[in-house]
Design an enzyme around this catalytic site. Structure first.
Site, PDB file in Angstrom:
ATOM      1  CG  ASP A  76      -1.908  -1.007   1.086  1.00  0.00           C
ATOM      2  OD1 ASP A  76      -2.102  -1.721   0.495  1.00  0.00           O
ATOM      3  OD2 ASP A  76      -2.798  -1.127   2.092  1.00  0.00           O
ATOM      4  CE1 TYR A 104      -4.735  -7.136  -1.900  1.00  0.00           C
ATOM      5  CE2 TYR A 104      -6.814  -5.866  -2.170  1.00  0.00           C
ATOM      6  CZ  TYR A 104      -6.158  -6.731  -1.646  1.00  0.00           C
ATOM      7  OH  TYR A 104      -6.743  -7.884  -1.037  1.00  0.00           O
TER       8      TYR A 104
HETATM    9  N1  CAA Z   1      -9.774   9.165   1.738  1.00  0.00           N
HETATM   10  C1  CAA Z   1      -9.228  10.310   1.560  1.00  0.00           C
HETATM   11  N2  CAA Z   1      -8.087  10.612   2.020  1.00  0.00           N
HETATM   12  C2  CAA Z   1      -7.390   9.919   2.815  1.00  0.00           C
HETATM   13  C3  CAA Z   1      -7.865   8.585   3.162  1.00  0.00           C
HETATM   14  C4  CAA Z   1      -8.905   8.155   2.345  1.00  0.00           C
HETATM   15  N3  CAA Z   1      -9.612   6.993   2.314  1.00  0.00           N
HETATM   16  N4  CAA Z   1      -7.010   7.733   3.859  1.00  0.00           N
HETATM   17  C5  CAA Z   1      -6.264   8.887   4.026  1.00  0.00           C
HETATM   18  N5  CAA Z   1      -6.339  10.038   3.540  1.00  0.00           N
HETATM   19  C6  CAA Z   1      -5.565  11.070   3.626  1.00  0.00           C
HETATM   20  C7  CAA Z   1      -5.052  11.424   5.114  1.00  0.00           C
HETATM   21  O1  CAA Z   1      -6.187  11.940   5.864  1.00  0.00           O
HETATM   22  C8  CAA Z   1      -4.046  12.406   5.126  1.00  0.00           C
HETATM   23  O2  CAA Z   1      -4.477  13.698   4.588  1.00  0.00           O
HETATM   24  P1  CAA Z   1      -3.713  15.052   5.293  1.00  0.00           P
HETATM   25  O3  CAA Z   1      -2.172  14.618   4.863  1.00  0.00           O
HETATM   26  O4  CAA Z   1      -4.552  15.970   4.629  1.00  0.00           O
HETATM   27  O5  CAA Z   1      -3.822  14.843   6.716  1.00  0.00           O
HETATM   28  C9  CAA Z   1      -3.226  11.718   3.985  1.00  0.00           C
HETATM   29  O6  CAA Z   1      -4.144  10.957   3.005  1.00  0.00           O
HETATM   30  C10 CAA Z   1      -2.085  10.845   4.069  1.00  0.00           C
HETATM   31  O7  CAA Z   1      -2.608   9.808   4.978  1.00  0.00           O
HETATM   32  P2  CAA Z   1      -1.583   8.836   5.789  1.00  0.00           P
HETATM   33  O8  CAA Z   1      -1.102   9.738   7.038  1.00  0.00           O
HETATM   34  O9  CAA Z   1      -2.421   7.598   6.186  1.00  0.00           O
HETATM   35  O10 CAA Z   1      -0.456   8.734   4.895  1.00  0.00           O
HETATM   36  P3  CAA Z   1       0.610   7.599   4.525  1.00  0.00           P
HETATM   37  O11 CAA Z   1       1.414   7.877   3.254  1.00  0.00           O
HETATM   38  O12 CAA Z   1       1.540   7.537   5.834  1.00  0.00           O
HETATM   39  O13 CAA Z   1      -0.236   6.175   4.363  1.00  0.00           O
HETATM   40  C11 CAA Z   1      -1.857   4.670   3.215  1.00  0.00           C
HETATM   41  C12 CAA Z   1      -1.053   6.149   3.414  1.00  0.00           C
HETATM   42  C13 CAA Z   1      -0.443   3.558   3.372  1.00  0.00           C
HETATM   43  C14 CAA Z   1      -2.489   4.712   2.033  1.00  0.00           C
HETATM   44  C15 CAA Z   1      -2.386   4.642   4.641  1.00  0.00           C
HETATM   45  O14 CAA Z   1      -3.514   5.361   4.688  1.00  0.00           O
HETATM   46  C16 CAA Z   1      -2.960   3.235   4.510  1.00  0.00           C
HETATM   47  O15 CAA Z   1      -2.508   2.119   4.913  1.00  0.00           O
HETATM   48  N6  CAA Z   1      -4.500   3.065   4.461  1.00  0.00           N
HETATM   49  C17 CAA Z   1      -5.078   1.931   4.473  1.00  0.00           C
HETATM   50  C18 CAA Z   1      -5.116   1.141   2.984  1.00  0.00           C
HETATM   51  C19 CAA Z   1      -6.207   0.116   3.042  1.00  0.00           C
HETATM   52  O16 CAA Z   1      -7.263   0.026   3.196  1.00  0.00           O
HETATM   53  N7  CAA Z   1      -5.385  -0.958   2.595  1.00  0.00           N
HETATM   54  C20 CAA Z   1      -6.263  -2.270   2.963  1.00  0.00           C
HETATM   55  C21 CAA Z   1      -5.279  -3.478   3.293  1.00  0.00           C
HETATM   56  S1  CAA Z   1      -6.244  -4.869   3.617  1.00  0.00           S
HETATM   57  C22 CAA Z   1      -6.776  -5.478   2.134  1.00  0.00           C
HETATM   58  O17 CAA Z   1      -6.359  -4.980   1.145  1.00  0.00           O
HETATM   59  C23 CAA Z   1      -7.615  -6.670   2.080  1.00  0.00           C
HETATM   60  C24 CAA Z   1      -8.750  -6.387   1.318  1.00  0.00           C
HETATM   61  O18 CAA Z   1      -8.977  -6.865   0.173  1.00  0.00           O
HETATM   62  C25 CAA Z   1      -9.837  -5.770   1.909  1.00  0.00           C
END
Ligand code: CAA
Length: 240
Positions: A88, A147
């Site tokens: 991710d 993904y």
């Molecule tokens: N929608 C809009 N904005 C979002 C958001 C979303 N869903 N998620 C995060 N953001 C924003 C945050 O609010 C933040 O904004 P600001 O900088 O303005 O505060 C910005 O994006 C950065 O967010 P992070 O601090 O989380 O950034 P990061 O670079 O550290 O991490 C990421 C980014 C890796 C995508 C992390 O947010 C993450 O891990 N997200 C989850 C992703 C996810 O759901 N993966 C599923 C894994 S399980 C799977 O895949 C199995 C399945 O089939 C379901």
């Protein structure tokens, strides 16, 4: 009727639950795994299910691995393409390797395993392929262009191969799990995960066994008229 079934990524998480469920249905079950040998040993000791190591993203490894499984257990009639990885990150931070690894394993793995097993199913006029997609392949997910694209590809792959298998008694279906309480989901940062769970109408993560029950139906003789479909099992998080 008892069949030989193979589950990729079968020694952990959703794959492990699928292996155990298919074994309880009376099938001869074989697990494939890609990495954690210690976990695979524990899995085999606990379940009696043999585990074979190869990378499903490697085309030749799938051909060779399935040939070995068939030599040792008999023709493979049921394939569950469950192996999957995440890398991710938002697009601007995602490397080509992050993209390519996920496409190669999650989507390429389905092609490679089908190439190894579909011709035999066709010849024997019976087969079941279940591809594990994802809610995030249906709805998209912030931080998962790789993904989501691979899982979305799985849904298209499923519908196309279903058309090719139908007249040979081979059904091809997908399951699109929502967020399930596995190691993969546990790796999502806690505050992000809390926000996701808050959007699941059923109010909790799913259990691996809840996906395995769907696989049991789709692979059974009773599921013979179901092909090219996607079963969403996601607690109502996305209605597609
Ligand atoms: N929608 C809009 N904005 C979002 C958001 C979303 N869903 N998620 C995060 N953001 C924003 C945050 O609010 C933040 O904004 P600001 O900088 O303005 O505060 C910005 O994006 C950065 O967010 P992070 O601090 O989380 O950034 P990061 O670079 O550290 O991490 C990421 C980014 C890796 C995508 C992390 O947010 C993450 O891990 N997200 C989850 C992703 C996810 O759901 N993966 C599923 C894994 S399980 C799977 O895949 C199995 C399945 O089939 C379901």
């Amino acid at each position: 009727m008892a069949r030989v079934a193979i589950v990729t990524g079968g020694t952990r998480g959703i794959g492990e639950a699928i292996c155990q469920r298919l074994k309880r249905q009376g099938h001869t079950v074989v697990a494939n795994f890609g990495g954690d040998e210690e976990k695979a040993k524990i899995f085999t000791n606990e379940t009696g299910i043999p585990a074979y190591k190869w990378d499903v993203g490697d085309h030749q490894a799938c051909l060779d691995g399935c040939e070995r499984v068939e030599a040792e257990h008999g023709p493979i009639d049921i394939v569950i393409n469950n192996a999957g990885i995440t890398r991710d990150g938002t697009l601007h931070k995602m490397s080509f390797d992050d993209w390519n690894d996920v496409m190669r394993v999650n989507l390429g793995g389905c092609f490679n395993m089908a190439k190894a097993t579909f011709p035999g199913m066709r010849e024997r006029s019976w087969g079941r392929i279940v591809n594990i997609g994802s809610i995030n392949g249906q709805a998209g997910q912030y931080g998962q262009v790789n993904y989501a694209a691979a899982k979305s590809g799985i849904h298209g792959f499923t519908k196309a191969l279903a058309q090719e298998g139908a007249k040979f008694g081979v059904t091809v279906n997908a399951i699109a799990p929502g967020y399930i309480d596995t190691d993969m989901v546990a790796a999502v940062p806690e505050p992000v995960l809390q926000k996701i769970v808050a959007k699941i109408p059923v109010g909790r993560l799913g259990h691996a066994e809840e996906i395995a029950r769907g696989v049991a139906f789709l692979t059974s003789d009773n599921g013979g008229f179901v092909t090219g479909s996607t079963m969403s099992i996601n607690g109502g998080q996305h209605m597609y």
